[in-house]
Enzyme design. Sequence first.
Site, PDB file in Angstrom:
ATOM      1  N   GLY A  28       0.875  -1.271  -0.412  1.00  0.00           N
ATOM      2  CA  GLY A  28      -0.032  -0.257  -0.352  1.00  0.00           C
ATOM      3  C   GLY A  28       0.648   0.605   0.161  1.00  0.00           C
ATOM      4  N   ASN A  29       0.037   2.997  -0.117  1.00  0.00           N
ATOM      5  CA  ASN A  29       1.154   3.750   0.717  1.00  0.00           C
ATOM      6  C   ASN A  29       0.356   4.911   0.887  1.00  0.00           C
ATOM      7  OD1 ASN A  29      -1.160   5.768  -0.816  1.00  0.00           O
ATOM      8  ND2 ASN A  29      -0.165   3.876  -2.200  1.00  0.00           N
ATOM      9  N   ARG A  30       1.000   5.855   1.390  1.00  0.00           N
ATOM     10  CA  ARG A  30       0.231   6.598   3.062  1.00  0.00           C
ATOM     11  C   ARG A  30      -0.493   6.974   2.355  1.00  0.00           C
ATOM     12  NH1 ARG A  30       4.168   5.479   6.659  1.00  0.00           N
ATOM     13  NH2 ARG A  30       5.880   5.158   6.222  1.00  0.00           N
ATOM     14  N   ALA A  36      -3.533   7.666  -5.151  1.00  0.00           N
ATOM     15  CA  ALA A  36      -2.730   7.096  -5.025  1.00  0.00           C
ATOM     16  C   ALA A  36      -2.287   6.134  -5.722  1.00  0.00           C
ATOM     17  CB  ALA A  36      -1.525   7.173  -3.770  1.00  0.00           C
TER      18      ALA A  36
END
Length: 225
Positions: free
Chosen positions: A33-35, A100
């Site tokens: 995943g990402n932030r 994102a």
Amino acid sequence: AAALHPARPLDGVRVLLTAGPTREPLDPVRYLGNRSSGRMGYALAEALTALGARVTLVSGPTALTPPPLEQVVQVETALQMHAEVIARADACELFVGTAAVADYRPVDPAETKIKKERAALEIRLERNPDILAEVAARRPAPFTVGFAAETERVEHYAHGKLVDKGLDMIAANRVGGPRGGFEREENALTVLWPGGQRDLPMMAKPRLARALAELIAERYLEHHA
Ligand code: CTP
Ligand code: CA
């Protein structure tokens, strides 16, 4: 119509907007995943709606409650987001890619939970489709707005993405480090389009979203003038 309704410059304009991160499964219980919190995208969806737009949001997993919009489609992976966007791309006049999106996904997610049998684990990744570039390459294409999350040389890389993907506008965002845009209440943006630029200074995300929505409306109406 714009002159008749100055407060609703996007009256009836169909907008498709992506937001949030994507999750790329490694096995049934884990993902890459990402932030991204999705906050900027959700705030922008709300701000565009306030200008009269009919917004469809395609969102990755976030902790947010979506604002009241025309339609909200929840997805998890980049491939799912891609499919939901492409299915709706011809029915919008304006596309905004704030998501994102993971650039890569695990090639072959495990069907059962990966066990810690070995001292090291290698995971092979393959490229995800570029949703924004694909939408911008359609003919006819909607008016296309991208985001660029950069840790360095923000304008340089954002300008490259504007040109390479054939976008109508790009909003560049510094991420990482003390002044970064992810996981923060405030943000600043540098917005570029072919032949122009505007800096939106550091402010709370909802206010920044309203300023960006107004700039998008201005450029969109100029484009269709
Ligand atoms: N984007 C997309 N699909 C992808 C990757 C990115 O639609 N598979 C969109 C994002 O929503 C954003 C823009 O492309 O609007 C730029 O994303 P960014 O990650 O900054 O750039 P990339 O083109 O992915 O290049 P890189 O990560 O190498 O900087
Ligand atoms: Ca990327």
